[in-house]
Design a protein around this motif. Sequence first.
Motif, PDB file in Angstrom:
ATOM      1  N   UNK A  96      58.725  10.700   7.440  1.00 36.42           N
ATOM      2  CA  UNK A  96      57.757  11.682   7.287  1.00 36.42           C
ATOM      3  C   UNK A  96      57.127  12.078   8.587  1.00 36.42           C
ATOM      4  N   UNK A  97      57.131  13.568   8.725  1.00 35.51           N
ATOM      5  CA  UNK A  97      56.737  14.076   9.927  1.00 35.51           C
ATOM      6  C   UNK A  97      55.404  14.795   9.742  1.00 35.51           C
ATOM      7  N   UNK A  98      54.483  14.656  10.547  1.00 28.19           N
ATOM      8  CA  UNK A  98      53.168  15.541  10.491  1.00 28.19           C
ATOM      9  C   UNK A  98      52.807  15.989  11.980  1.00 28.19           C
ATOM     10  N   UNK A  99      52.533  17.169  11.938  1.00 26.43           N
ATOM     11  CA  UNK A  99      52.269  17.559  13.209  1.00 26.43           C
ATOM     12  C   UNK A  99      50.656  18.209  13.173  1.00 26.43           C
ATOM     13  N   UNK A 100      49.793  18.244  14.291  1.00 26.64           N
ATOM     14  CA  UNK A 100      48.715  18.623  14.428  1.00 26.64           C
ATOM     15  C   UNK A 100      48.581  19.364  15.747  1.00 26.64           C
ATOM     16  N   UNK A 101      48.256  20.707  15.784  1.00 32.42           N
ATOM     17  CA  UNK A 101      48.222  21.387  16.774  1.00 32.42           C
ATOM     18  C   UNK A 101      46.756  21.431  17.329  1.00 32.42           C
ATOM     19  N   UNK A 102      46.703  21.250  18.733  1.00 33.50           N
ATOM     20  CA  UNK A 102      45.542  20.764  19.443  1.00 33.50           C
ATOM     21  C   UNK A 102      45.247  22.374  20.270  1.00 33.50           C
ATOM     22  N   UNK A 103      46.142  22.985  20.775  1.00 34.78           N
ATOM     23  CA  UNK A 103      45.978  24.166  21.170  1.00 34.78           C
ATOM     24  C   UNK A 103      47.269  25.149  21.238  1.00 34.78           C
TER      25      UNK A 103
ATOM     26  N   UNK B  54      67.246  13.006   6.462  1.00 32.66           N
ATOM     27  CA  UNK B  54      66.159  13.798   5.848  1.00 32.66           C
ATOM     28  C   UNK B  54      64.818  13.606   6.388  1.00 32.66           C
ATOM     29  N   UNK B  55      63.951  14.455   6.651  1.00 30.54           N
ATOM     30  CA  UNK B  55      62.608  14.387   7.007  1.00 30.54           C
ATOM     31  C   UNK B  55      61.604  15.193   5.815  1.00 30.54           C
ATOM     32  N   UNK B  56      60.777  14.662   5.671  1.00 27.85           N
ATOM     33  CA  UNK B  56      59.669  15.074   4.823  1.00 27.85           C
ATOM     34  C   UNK B  56      58.719  15.536   5.897  1.00 27.85           C
ATOM     35  N   UNK B  57      58.744  17.101   5.955  1.00 22.41           N
ATOM     36  CA  UNK B  57      57.639  17.834   6.731  1.00 22.41           C
ATOM     37  C   UNK B  57      56.397  17.836   5.864  1.00 22.41           C
ATOM     38  N   UNK B  58      55.418  16.996   6.107  1.00 26.89           N
ATOM     39  CA  UNK B  58      54.490  16.519   5.020  1.00 26.89           C
ATOM     40  C   UNK B  58      53.251  17.719   5.336  1.00 26.89           C
ATOM     41  N   UNK B  59      52.797  17.601   6.562  1.00 31.01           N
ATOM     42  CA  UNK B  59      51.836  18.686   6.879  1.00 31.01           C
ATOM     43  C   UNK B  59      51.770  19.230   8.517  1.00 31.01           C
ATOM     44  N   UNK B  60      51.305  20.462   8.529  1.00 32.35           N
ATOM     45  CA  UNK B  60      50.877  21.066   9.812  1.00 32.35           C
ATOM     46  C   UNK B  60      49.492  21.269   9.751  1.00 32.35           C
ATOM     47  N   UNK B  61      48.743  20.634  10.645  1.00 31.23           N
ATOM     48  CA  UNK B  61      47.266  21.007  10.650  1.00 31.23           C
ATOM     49  C   UNK B  61      47.090  21.826  11.974  1.00 31.23           C
ATOM     50  N   UNK B  62      46.219  22.817  11.863  1.00 32.53           N
ATOM     51  CA  UNK B  62      45.922  23.577  12.961  1.00 32.53           C
ATOM     52  C   UNK B  62      44.357  23.357  13.384  1.00 32.53           C
ATOM     53  N   UNK B  63      43.998  22.264  14.603  1.00 31.29           N
ATOM     54  CA  UNK B  63      42.884  22.115  15.197  1.00 31.29           C
ATOM     55  C   UNK B  63      42.551  22.798  16.456  1.00 31.29           C
ATOM     56  N   UNK B  64      43.456  23.724  16.621  1.00 31.02           N
ATOM     57  CA  UNK B  64      43.395  24.594  17.924  1.00 31.02           C
ATOM     58  C   UNK B  64      41.985  25.440  17.744  1.00 31.02           C
TER      59      UNK B  64
ATOM     60  N   UNK C  86      58.770  17.894  -0.585  1.00 32.18           N
ATOM     61  CA  UNK C  86      58.277  16.872  -1.396  1.00 32.18           C
ATOM     62  C   UNK C  86      59.282  16.009  -2.033  1.00 32.18           C
ATOM     63  N   UNK C  87      59.022  15.203  -2.485  1.00 37.29           N
ATOM     64  CA  UNK C  87      60.178  14.131  -3.188  1.00 37.29           C
ATOM     65  C   UNK C  87      60.177  12.835  -2.640  1.00 37.29           C
ATOM     66  N   UNK C  88      60.837  12.040  -3.131  1.00 35.06           N
ATOM     67  CA  UNK C  88      61.065  10.672  -2.906  1.00 35.06           C
ATOM     68  C   UNK C  88      61.929  10.096  -2.172  1.00 35.06           C
ATOM     69  N   UNK C  89      62.885  11.082  -1.831  1.00 36.19           N
ATOM     70  CA  UNK C  89      64.015  10.510  -1.056  1.00 36.19           C
ATOM     71  C   UNK C  89      63.928  11.363   0.330  1.00 36.19           C
ATOM     72  N   UNK C  90      63.650  10.257   1.543  1.00 38.60           N
ATOM     73  CA  UNK C  90      63.878  10.796   2.752  1.00 38.60           C
ATOM     74  C   UNK C  90      63.727   9.808   3.790  1.00 38.60           C
TER      75      UNK C  90
ATOM     76  N   UNK D  96      57.662   4.674   5.084  1.00 43.86           N
ATOM     77  CA  UNK D  96      57.076   3.774   3.903  1.00 43.86           C
ATOM     78  C   UNK D  96      55.659   3.718   4.102  1.00 43.86           C
ATOM     79  N   UNK D  97      55.094   4.782   4.444  1.00 47.88           N
ATOM     80  CA  UNK D  97      53.507   4.583   4.653  1.00 47.88           C
ATOM     81  C   UNK D  97      53.040   4.007   6.003  1.00 47.88           C
ATOM     82  N   UNK D  98      53.885   3.696   6.850  1.00 48.46           N
ATOM     83  CA  UNK D  98      53.133   3.179   8.290  1.00 48.46           C
ATOM     84  C   UNK D  98      53.709   4.151   9.298  1.00 48.46           C
TER      85      UNK D  98
END
Length: 196
Positions: free
Chosen positions: A124-131, A55-65, A117-121, A146-148
């Motif tokens: 956690x995965x976050x992606x930041x688009x650069x281009x 299980x992965x929490x796909x927390x955010x995708x941010x587009x900085x491109x 969302x949720x507590x069981x995973x 665990x926050x690290x």
Amino acid sequence: MKSRYPVAICSICVFVCALIICGCGPYTNNIVDLNRDRYVCKIDPAQFNNFQGKRILLSTIIDESKNTSNMGYYNPEKMIGYRLYSGENTLQQPVVTYFWYSLKKGFECAGIRIEEHGLVYDAELSLIFKSLTDEEIKFTMLLTKAGKIMYQQDYVVKMPEAQSKDHAVLEQRAYGMLDSIVKTILNDPDFQKAFL
């Protein structure tokens, strides 16, 4: 005598909303419409047996491109634009929303359960688009447990040169990019080590 101000104000509001929705899309006459419902993942889950049931929490995708609009992206020359939708007869979606739900579909095709969302995973995965263009996406991936931050990596996913300008071909190529993003992350040995 009835006032015409409410009608005028309502008309102006509708006009401004239409300008905002239409004005945020790709600025070109050559538009390819992408639809999450038409995206059919071509990932073989057998390639990723070690991820099955994780299980992965796909927390955010941010587009900085700097080469996208809020509601779409382009080829490198900005001659072809890609509008993003969730389904038939729906409103356009922002780049981050379209990619979040499409990548959810791709990861789940590989056998991973994506949590919104949720507590069981497991992580956690976050992606930041650069281009982002139809030929290449550059992004940073952060894997957290665990926050690290356990692993951070910059990736570049390149697509083969388009062999046709036909919209149906370009649409399928764009869906292939989604598969390639998922496979690039999951095939990274350092990602596997950090995740598993």
